[in-house]
Design an enzyme around this catalytic site. Sequence first.
Site, PDB file in Angstrom:
ATOM      1  N   SER A 165       0.961  -1.168   0.130  1.00 12.14           N
ATOM      2  CA  SER A 165       0.066   0.072   0.085  1.00 12.14           C
ATOM      3  C   SER A 165       0.891   1.416  -0.084  1.00 12.14           C
ATOM      4  O   SER A 165       1.683   1.407  -0.771  1.00 12.14           O
ATOM      5  CB  SER A 165      -0.704  -0.205   1.182  1.00 12.14           C
ATOM      6  OG  SER A 165      -2.199   0.649   0.885  1.00 12.14           O
ATOM      7  N   ASP A 417      -8.485  -6.214  -5.569  1.00 10.04           N
ATOM      8  CA  ASP A 417      -8.147  -4.791  -4.792  1.00 10.04           C
ATOM      9  C   ASP A 417      -8.315  -3.587  -5.250  1.00 10.04           C
ATOM     10  O   ASP A 417      -8.006  -3.241  -6.535  1.00 10.04           O
ATOM     11  CB  ASP A 417      -6.554  -5.189  -4.356  1.00 10.04           C
ATOM     12  CG  ASP A 417      -6.116  -3.826  -3.672  1.00 10.04           C
ATOM     13  OD1 ASP A 417      -6.783  -3.322  -3.004  1.00 10.04           O
ATOM     14  OD2 ASP A 417      -4.932  -3.540  -3.719  1.00 10.04           O
ATOM     15  N   HIS A 442      -6.259  -6.959  -1.124  1.00 10.13           N
ATOM     16  CA  HIS A 442      -5.164  -5.778  -0.855  1.00 10.13           C
ATOM     17  C   HIS A 442      -4.025  -6.482  -0.442  1.00 10.13           C
ATOM     18  O   HIS A 442      -4.003  -7.168   0.732  1.00 10.13           O
ATOM     19  CB  HIS A 442      -5.639  -4.906   0.123  1.00 10.13           C
ATOM     20  CG  HIS A 442      -4.902  -3.442   0.306  1.00 10.13           C
ATOM     21  ND1 HIS A 442      -4.426  -2.905  -0.982  1.00 10.13           N
ATOM     22  CD2 HIS A 442      -4.521  -2.829   1.202  1.00 10.13           C
ATOM     23  CE1 HIS A 442      -4.043  -1.674  -0.585  1.00 10.13           C
ATOM     24  NE2 HIS A 442      -4.079  -1.744   0.699  1.00 10.13           N
TER      25      HIS A 442
END
Length: 479
Positions: A165, A417, A442
């Site tokens: 991320s 995601d 994710h």
Amino acid sequence: MLRLLLLVSLLGAPAAWPAPPRRRRGAAPPAAPYLTRYFTQQVDHFGFDENLTFQQRYLVADQHWRKDNGPILFYTGNEGDITWFCNNTGFMWDVAKELDAMLVFAEHRYYGESLPFGNESFSDSKHLNYLTSEQALADFAVLIEYLKTTISGARYSPVIAIGGSYGGMLAAWFRMKYPHVVVGALAASAPIWQFGDLVPCGAYFSVVTTDFKKSGTGCSESIRNSWNAINHLSSTDAGLQWLSSTFRLCSPLKSLQDAAIFKNWLSETWVNLAMVNYPYKADFLQPLPAWPVQEVCKFLKDPSLSDKLLLQNVFQAVHLYYNYSGEASCLDMSETATKNLGQLGWYYQACTEMVMPTCTDGVNDMFEPQKWDFEAFSEECYRLWGVRPRPSWLLSVYGGKNISSHSNIVFSNGGLDPWSAGGVTQNITSSLVAIVIPDGAHHLDLRSRNPLDPKSVQQARALEISYMKQWIDKARHSR
């Protein structure tokens, strides 16, 4: 990990904008021993007028390290407590023995215990002025040089940056900016192109919608229809009371502004479910069953129901997310995920350089229509922090899509995601490689291995390890 952009609806605007997502990490592996250490960092790496310092926390695990210049896997900490990331990035623990690697988890400045000004760190924009990705990358570079010179046998250890991320973005940018420090980077679910006009602003919420659409007939349509149902009911005091009671809210709705926050909370719930749509039970953002989007969609089969019946079903869906464990006596709209993430710090970053435009149209997605309004966003940032966002700065400093001159970066993205919309999903060069995991949410690849892992993530991890071995071997032979 975090509410990225649309702070306005949470902080006082009358409209209910779709909740920007919080980016997160994977499920926790069994507890592994590590040492907690601190390093004296410069508060400002790029100026010379002040010589202030702070203590940056970092964690070290060297149980499997080959002490003759064995590799170092360096986690580029993102917006939260580093111990939480350490305990929830199982992939690094899983591969440490295979690679004879030391693990280092570096905490991002202004998060966890690494506060440059202690309790005053968030007091005003002057104290927050050093919260930037560039300063964080400099912290990482200086820390690695320190480790190499102070740990016996590490002087020529090849270092690989790993993150997911925002941490994945940092890992990629670290390799771009400091190629002499790290030999390669694994950037998982890293939306490095979610800036400016590099991708359509509606792409993120379109992916969320697709997840729900594929998970049950009538599911995304039910959510799309729920907004008007809420609008109808929230127009009266009796309707607000009914919503508060039906959704078992800890704090009752009393105004249209409360109703806007309520819708924002629901939006963030759908977003979080999409991000943690994992193939097995997980206790990460919340305790959840396997494939949680499919489970909530079981309550959302008929979008043609009357307002109250439809919203009763919506409650059943969100109740599964917030109370799967059965321990919540009421639902708290102020809490949608773990408290280990640094919400204040990320709000400031979103209001300065991490400006990621998102929008919805209610047609290609299941959310209320909302254009990207930079002016309103800028005004809210100024009201909150006294600063104005610079939306084009990161494009200038990191290159946007013009990154083909760089090398040795693996970008992994899950097909489920939402952040894949701003990620690198096609190879750029032979050494700027994209790995797409069709069944992955994710950064599923950064989670611990699990017997229920889809073959696509098993293959992705094997490929990632293969690239890391190549980088390590090449670094050793080039000494």
